[in-house]
Design a protein around this motif. Structure first.
Motif, PDB file in Angstrom:
ATOM      1  N   ASP A  28       0.791  -1.469   0.231  1.00  0.00           N
ATOM      2  CA  ASP A  28       0.378   0.006   0.030  1.00  0.00           C
ATOM      3  C   ASP A  28       1.175   1.292   0.002  1.00  0.00           C
ATOM      4  OD1 ASP A  28      -2.400  -1.811   0.192  1.00  0.00           O
ATOM      5  OD2 ASP A  28      -2.187  -1.464   2.170  1.00  0.00           O
ATOM      6  N   ALA A  29       0.907   2.084  -0.757  1.00  0.00           N
ATOM      7  CA  ALA A  29       1.505   4.057  -0.469  1.00  0.00           C
ATOM      8  C   ALA A  29       0.571   4.993   0.082  1.00  0.00           C
ATOM      9  CB  ALA A  29       1.044   4.010  -2.379  1.00  0.00           C
ATOM     10  N   HIS A  30       0.878   5.600   0.759  1.00  0.00           N
ATOM     11  CA  HIS A  30       0.629   6.322   1.492  1.00  0.00           C
ATOM     12  C   HIS A  30       1.705   7.321   2.169  1.00  0.00           C
ATOM     13  CE1 HIS A  30      -2.296   3.331   4.189  1.00  0.00           C
ATOM     14  NE2 HIS A  30      -1.157   2.490   3.690  1.00  0.00           N
ATOM     15  N   PRO A  31       0.707   8.404   0.692  1.00  0.00           N
ATOM     16  CA  PRO A  31       1.761   9.968   0.249  1.00  0.00           C
ATOM     17  C   PRO A  31       1.923  10.553   2.123  1.00  0.00           C
ATOM     18  CG  PRO A  31       0.394   9.248  -1.540  1.00  0.00           C
ATOM     19  CD  PRO A  31      -0.286   8.101   0.125  1.00  0.00           C
ATOM     20  N   LEU A  32       2.573  10.827   2.723  1.00  0.00           N
ATOM     21  CA  LEU A  32       3.002  12.037   3.652  1.00  0.00           C
ATOM     22  C   LEU A  32       2.224  12.768   3.489  1.00  0.00           C
ATOM     23  CD1 LEU A  32       5.831  10.998   5.068  1.00  0.00           C
ATOM     24  CD2 LEU A  32       4.164   9.453   4.730  1.00  0.00           C
ATOM     25  N   GLU A  33       1.297  13.994   4.239  1.00  0.00           N
ATOM     26  CA  GLU A  33       0.854  14.878   4.557  1.00  0.00           C
ATOM     27  C   GLU A  33       0.878  15.502   5.758  1.00  0.00           C
ATOM     28  OE1 GLU A  33      -3.872  14.182   4.121  1.00  0.00           O
ATOM     29  OE2 GLU A  33      -3.097  12.425   2.654  1.00  0.00           O
ATOM     30  N   PHE A  34       1.212  16.874   5.046  1.00  0.00           N
ATOM     31  CA  PHE A  34       1.024  17.885   6.639  1.00  0.00           C
ATOM     32  C   PHE A  34       0.315  19.039   6.592  1.00  0.00           C
ATOM     33  CE2 PHE A  34       2.657  22.333   8.041  1.00  0.00           C
ATOM     34  CZ  PHE A  34       3.278  21.516   9.331  1.00  0.00           C
ATOM     35  N   SER A  35      -0.757  18.738   7.778  1.00  0.00           N
ATOM     36  CA  SER A  35      -1.729  19.620   7.442  1.00  0.00           C
ATOM     37  C   SER A  35      -1.645  20.831   7.953  1.00  0.00           C
ATOM     38  CB  SER A  35      -3.201  18.851   8.055  1.00  0.00           C
ATOM     39  OG  SER A  35      -2.475  18.765   9.676  1.00  0.00           O
ATOM     40  N   GLY A  36      -0.768  21.567   9.083  1.00  0.00           N
ATOM     41  CA  GLY A  36      -0.658  22.801   8.575  1.00  0.00           C
ATOM     42  C   GLY A  36      -0.318  24.239   7.843  1.00  0.00           C
ATOM     43  N   SER A  37      -0.365  25.172   8.303  1.00  0.00           N
ATOM     44  CA  SER A  37      -0.746  26.531   8.366  1.00  0.00           C
ATOM     45  C   SER A  37       0.559  27.595   8.154  1.00  0.00           C
ATOM     46  CB  SER A  37      -1.924  27.088   7.575  1.00  0.00           C
ATOM     47  OG  SER A  37      -2.732  27.750   8.934  1.00  0.00           O
ATOM     48  N   GLY A  38       1.058  28.427   7.925  1.00  0.00           N
ATOM     49  CA  GLY A  38       1.621  29.756   8.055  1.00  0.00           C
ATOM     50  C   GLY A  38       0.958  30.514   9.405  1.00  0.00           C
ATOM     51  N   GLY A  39      -0.226  30.720   9.346  1.00  0.00           N
ATOM     52  CA  GLY A  39      -1.134  31.529   9.942  1.00  0.00           C
ATOM     53  C   GLY A  39      -0.634  30.485  10.624  1.00  0.00           C
ATOM     54  N   GLY A  40      -0.777  28.924  10.873  1.00  0.00           N
ATOM     55  CA  GLY A  40      -0.904  28.733  12.161  1.00  0.00           C
ATOM     56  C   GLY A  40       0.224  28.882  12.980  1.00  0.00           C
ATOM     57  N   TYR A  41       1.322  28.543  12.106  1.00  0.00           N
ATOM     58  CA  TYR A  41       2.598  28.436  13.003  1.00  0.00           C
ATOM     59  C   TYR A  41       3.035  29.610  13.637  1.00  0.00           C
ATOM     60  CZ  TYR A  41       7.256  28.124  13.414  1.00  0.00           C
ATOM     61  OH  TYR A  41       9.016  27.994  14.301  1.00  0.00           O
ATOM     62  N   PHE A  42       2.139  31.184  12.505  1.00  0.00           N
ATOM     63  CA  PHE A  42       2.707  32.272  13.060  1.00  0.00           C
ATOM     64  C   PHE A  42       2.172  33.284  14.530  1.00  0.00           C
ATOM     65  CE2 PHE A  42       1.793  36.783  13.070  1.00  0.00           C
ATOM     66  CZ  PHE A  42       3.371  37.541  12.866  1.00  0.00           C
ATOM     67  N   ARG A  43       0.722  32.020  14.939  1.00  0.00           N
ATOM     68  CA  ARG A  43       0.430  32.104  15.958  1.00  0.00           C
ATOM     69  C   ARG A  43       1.788  31.403  17.595  1.00  0.00           C
ATOM     70  NH1 ARG A  43      -4.352  31.985  13.999  1.00  0.00           N
ATOM     71  NH2 ARG A  43      -4.327  29.457  13.854  1.00  0.00           N
ATOM     72  N   VAL A  44       1.791  30.492  17.050  1.00  0.00           N
ATOM     73  CA  VAL A  44       2.765  29.911  18.055  1.00  0.00           C
ATOM     74  C   VAL A  44       4.463  30.703  18.046  1.00  0.00           C
ATOM     75  CG1 VAL A  44       4.378  27.854  18.544  1.00  0.00           C
ATOM     76  CG2 VAL A  44       2.058  27.704  17.425  1.00  0.00           C
ATOM     77  N   TRP A  45       4.926  30.939  16.616  1.00  0.00           N
ATOM     78  CA  TRP A  45       6.549  31.536  16.328  1.00  0.00           C
ATOM     79  C   TRP A  45       6.450  32.977  17.075  1.00  0.00           C
ATOM     80  CZ3 TRP A  45       7.374  36.201  14.102  1.00  0.00           C
ATOM     81  CH2 TRP A  45       8.551  36.089  13.617  1.00  0.00           C
ATOM     82  N   ALA A  46       5.397  33.647  16.860  1.00  0.00           N
ATOM     83  CA  ALA A  46       4.981  34.858  17.203  1.00  0.00           C
ATOM     84  C   ALA A  46       5.148  34.877  19.587  1.00  0.00           C
ATOM     85  CB  ALA A  46       3.803  35.863  17.084  1.00  0.00           C
ATOM     86  N   VAL A  47       3.965  33.677  20.294  1.00  0.00           N
ATOM     87  CA  VAL A  47       4.460  33.965  20.966  1.00  0.00           C
ATOM     88  C   VAL A  47       5.835  33.324  22.161  1.00  0.00           C
ATOM     89  CG1 VAL A  47       3.213  32.587  22.923  1.00  0.00           C
ATOM     90  CG2 VAL A  47       2.074  33.427  21.648  1.00  0.00           C
TER      91      VAL A  47
END
Length: 425
Positions: A28-47
């Motif tokens: 079985d083939a399973h392409p890896l996925e990333f569900s995050g976003s720049g805006g979501g990480y921006f809040r973590v990064w800013a804090v």
């Protein structure tokens, strides 16, 4: 019911095949996925940035943990996210220890304690393999997926054997120093008196001396490449998921070829940027010379701005080469690793696309005074992560079910993390 023998002699029952389970030989083939976003990480990064500034950097271990948890929780492997389970206490202790050692070294340097500085350097070289091994043990031990725990099982003897390029590098430069002294003995303590002042006599630089230094640089690069190869191969081959061990195919020559190509890309980038800079400065210089008297003090400001801008451009010239090496190394590793006989990976990352993305991110980060940095990091992570496809033989549910039953218990977790130092970036 069928049973499978384990290393300790205990028999573990194999999971009964489900009616809906895929055939044993199916892949079985399973392409890896990333569900995050720049805006979501921006809040973590800013804090993280704000609290790190307020606490004068002491919030760093908490910032690293929050960053790791964000990227792990949005990284989906076969539709299941990764988990980062590191204990905050261990990360804080590792950070405080690193700060104390750094302060002690700086104090020794500033107070002229040469013996203490030498001991720090020797101790750092001797402990470097231990620190790397502890960091890998900590990082992998804190990674979970579908109830499975990654483990770095290399023994300390294996880690130190793999670290031989570190000590070879020290010997290379000891040889360079003795070689230069042999070629230019007058450079030692020769002093000439000039009036009331004394100055050291500088020896003339010969072709032989330049050859010795060049040889040292080449050998140092080869040692650095070998160290990277040794560490990556050891990390993959001694990593376990359940009872399955990592599989590694690349050879040292593969790494050398990538590094040689990287040097070529760097030289080409420097030549192109240098030519553009020279053309721009040459045309502007003619105009400025005619207006020099009118500009007055502003002439100095313009010249200074030109020098600073040129230095920044030359530093940025290394960006394409670094992105090129990163992409090629990512392709090499993920196209040639697997997990036992049940899983392998395939990478479709395009080098040109990644280099262009890195250049775009650097320019946008500069234009926004750093505010685009979290968006840049997410975009680069997404391109690399989603370029990988996982191929599993026998179905994910069946394979992970067997691995969960085969992995060690809580005691193994505690022993694996006992010496962990936080070096997660």
């Amino acid at each position: 019911m069928d049973y499978q023998d384990t290393r300790d002699g205990n028999a573990l029952p194999l999971p009964a095949p489900s009616r809906d389970a895929p055939p044993a030989g199916q892949i079985d083939a399973h392409p890896l996925e990333f569900s995050g976003s720049g805006g979501g990480y921006f809040r973590v990064w800013a804090v993280n940035v704000l609290l790190s500034i307020i606490t004068l950097g002491f919030y760093t271990p908490w910032a690293r943990r929050r960053t790791a948890q964000y990227f792990y929780s949005h990284s989906l492997v076969a539709d299941s996210p990764l988990e980062f389970t590191a204990q905050q206490r261990k990360m804080v202790v590792g950070f405080v220890l690193l700060v104390l050692l750094t302060l002690a070294y700086k104090i020794a340097v500033e107070t002229g304690q040469d013996t203490a500085v030498a001991l720090f350097l020797l101790g750092g070289a001797a402990l470097a393999p231990y620190i790397w091994g502890s960091a890998m043990r900590f990082r992998l031990g804190a990674t979970r997926w579908r109830g499975l725990r990654l483990q770095f099982t290399a023994r300390w003897r294996e880690v130190y054997i793999a670290s031989w390029p570190v000590f070879a590098l020290a010997l290379v430069w000891i040889g360079v120093v003795f070689g230069l002294q042999a070629l230019a003995p007058e450079a030692g303590e020769a002093v000439q008196q000039v009036g009331a002042k004394a100055r050291k006599a500088l020896p003339s630089v010969s072709w032989a001396m330049g050859g010795v230094v060049l040889l040292g640089i080449v050998l140092s690069l080869l040692c650095a490449i070998r160290l990277e190869y040794n560490y990556k191969s050891l990390l993959v081959q001694r990593t376990r998921l359940g009872a399955a061990a990592g599989r590694w195919k690349p050879v040292y020559l593969d790494f050398v070829k990538i590094w040689l190509a990287t040097v070529a890309v760097f030289v080409l980038s420097v030549v192109l940027i240098g030519a553009l800079l020279a053309a721009a400065i040459g045309g502007s210089a003619v105009l400025l010379m005619g207006q020099a008297q009118r500009l007055g003090p502003w002439m100095f400001v313009l010249v200074l701005a030109g020098v600073v801008g040129g230095a920044v451009l030359l530093v940025l010239a290394s960006a394409p080469a670094r992105a090129y090496r990163e992409a090629r190394m990512f392709q090499l590793v993920w196209n040639n690793v697997g997990l036992g006989q049940v899983a392998r990976f395939k990478c479709g990352l395009r080098t040109r696309s990644y280099v262009l993305l890195r250049i775009k991110n650097i320019l946008l980060t500069l234009f926004t005074l750093g505010l685009y940095r979290p968006f840049a990091r997410v975009s680069e992570y997404r391109m690399k992560f989603e370029s990988v496809t996982l191929f599993v033989k026998g179905g994910v549910d069946q394979v992970t079910g067997a691995m969960v039953r085969q992995q060690q218990g809580a005691l193994g977790d505690a022993l694996a993390d006992a010496a962990g130092l936080d070096l997660i970036g």
